[in-house]
Design an enzyme around this catalytic site. Structure first.
Site, PDB file in Angstrom:
ATOM      1  N   CYS A 115      49.527  14.872  25.168  1.00 14.25           N
ATOM      2  CA  CYS A 115      48.794  15.922  24.336  1.00 14.25           C
ATOM      3  C   CYS A 115      48.984  15.646  23.025  1.00 14.25           C
ATOM      4  O   CYS A 115      50.173  15.773  22.627  1.00 14.25           O
ATOM      5  CB  CYS A 115      48.759  17.147  24.961  1.00 14.25           C
ATOM      6  SG  CYS A 115      47.935  17.144  26.723  1.00 14.25           S
ATOM      7  N   ASP A 123      64.887  15.299  20.356  1.00 14.13           N
ATOM      8  CA  ASP A 123      66.210  15.498  19.800  1.00 14.13           C
ATOM      9  C   ASP A 123      67.181  16.023  20.575  1.00 14.13           C
ATOM     10  O   ASP A 123      68.414  15.615  21.020  1.00 14.13           O
ATOM     11  CB  ASP A 123      66.384  15.931  18.410  1.00 14.13           C
ATOM     12  CG  ASP A 123      65.860  17.283  18.441  1.00 14.13           C
ATOM     13  OD1 ASP A 123      64.787  17.606  18.940  1.00 14.13           O
ATOM     14  OD2 ASP A 123      66.357  17.931  17.563  1.00 14.13           O
TER      15      ASP A 123
END
EC number: 2.5.1.7
Length: 417
Positions: A115, A123
């Site tokens: 999406c 990260d």
């Protein structure tokens, strides 16, 4: 490309079976890489993202069979690459990173898609895996990870992250030694993943709290495990009862996990009660009353229900305020709701909704999965005909939604654009 054509204005009455949770099933499917023996997973919804995941597992070397909501996965000689052609459509594909590193010490995973609702970086996944001994580099859109043997570590997330918690949880079960994960996500889907891993022989404690402890084992074994019901699908159907002024009985509904949603819907004038293993929802106030919502990590109000409750606010009496604190760019359904007559003003991460007496059917375009559901809800309540386009988003997260809604009185048909 398909569209949904909705003739609105019909109160929904009857019963609906809630499907298995997509957000729980996807990490469990990726976790099936970890055991060296076959696993069987039941209550798996028939969704595009599920079949994309099974195709990815096949590319990685597993034998997968799906039939009537049951998946059997037989691990083979694993390969490290998750190619872009599969990964580009689904963010959850990054969840194969931890299991691949744990099992074969290498992974080459394309940066994921899914999406388009703002930055959802990986990260924290990588930082945690690095603390366990992995190294990473980015080459031509691929995350390339390597390790000799993952080792236990004490890892504190900068902020709770569902995907990061799941990735490190899967990696840690086969790591050498003990791993402690702090400031983890509390979502029920994380707990469901941990329970599946325990069924396969993992040693995990603390799931459902902010600190999870994992004692690494040398191998996992076969298991059969049922996926939890989908709390977001259930919440969407509760909202459907409210916005249409109907009465729905939801079977296999995760009542406790929906507490924050149920409290808000009750504050708007709905009556929601447990009926055995089901939940009965009906609209007692006409019109509904406005309310204020701030999205928060579990057990707060889920961001995945923000668009749906906004559809109800559009027809509620008075003013409502929605504050989106999880993702940026998650108000893309607002302009489409306004095409139907809604009065909404957006300022930064806040949307102010002033209820109107009616919505009018119009052609609208879905921008993401939950926005699609919001537009379907608005179409169910609108006067006239609504066309929801780009519903491939909807097919990623809702199992046969038009069939379920038609069975309780809706008038929806799927057409080619």
């Amino acid at each position: 490309m398909d569209k949904l054509v909705i003739e609105g204005g019909v109160p929904l009455t009857g019963s609906i079976e809630v499907s298995g949770s997509k957000n729980a099933a996807l990490p469990i499917l990726f976790a099936a890489i970890l055991p060296e023996e076959p696993v069987t997973i039941t209550n798996v919804p028939d969704l595009r993202d599920i079949h994309t995941t099974l195709n990815l597992l096949k590319v990685l070397g597993c034998d997968c069979q799906y039939e009537n909501g049951q998946v059997r996965i037989v691990p083979g000689s694993l390969l490290p690459e998750a190619p872009y052609d599969l990964v580009r459509t689904m963010r959850a594909s990054v969840l194969c990173l931890g299991p691949l590193l744990a099992r074969i010490g290498q992974a080459r995973v394309a940066l994921p898609g899914g999406c388009a609702i703002g930055a959802r970086p990986v990260d924290q996944h990588l930082k945690g895996l690095e603390q366990m001994g992995a190294s990473f580099q980015l080459e031509e859109g691929y995350i390339i990870g390597r390790c000799r043997k993952l080792t236990g570590a004490h890892i504190t997330f900068d902020m709770p992250t569902v995907g990061g918690t799941e990735n490190l949880l899967m990696a840690a079960v086969l790591a050498e030694g003990k791993t402690v994960l702090e400031n983890v996500a509390l979502e029920p889907e994380v707990v469901d993943l941990a329970n599946f891993l325990c069924a396969c022989g993992a040693r995990i404690s603390g799931q459902g709290t902010s600190c999870i402890r994992i004692e690494g084992v040398t191998s996992l074994h076969q298991a059969t495990y049922p996926v939890m019901p989908d709390r977001i699908e259930a919440g969407t159907f509760l909202a459907a009862a409210g916005i249409t002024g109907g009465e729905l009985l939801l079977h296999n509904c995760p009542y406790d996990e929906l507490e924050s949603v149920i409290l808000k819907l009750r504050s708007m004038g709905m009556e929601i009660t447990q009926q055995g293993s089901g939940v009965l929802a009906r609209c007692c106030a006409a019109p509904l009353r406005g309310t204020d919502v701030k999205t928060q990590p579990y057990p707060g109000f889920p961001t995945d229900m923000q668009a749906q409750i906004m559809a109800l606010m559009c027809l509620a009496q008075g003013a409502s305020v929605v504050e989106e604190s999880i993702f940026e760019n998650r108000f893309m359904h607002v302009l489409e709701l306004m095409r139907m007559g809604a009065q909404i003003k957006v300022s930064g991460h806040t949307a102010m909704v002033r209820g109107v007496q009616k919505l009018t059917g119009a052609p609208v375009m879905a921008s993401d999965l939950r926005a699609s559901a919001s537009l379907v809800l608005a179409g169910l309540a609108a006067q006239g005909v609504t066309e929801v386009r780009r519903i491939y988003h909807l097919d990623r997260g809702y199992e046969h939604i038009e069939h379920k809604l038609n069975a309780v009185g809706a008038r929806i048909r799927r057409e080619k654009q």
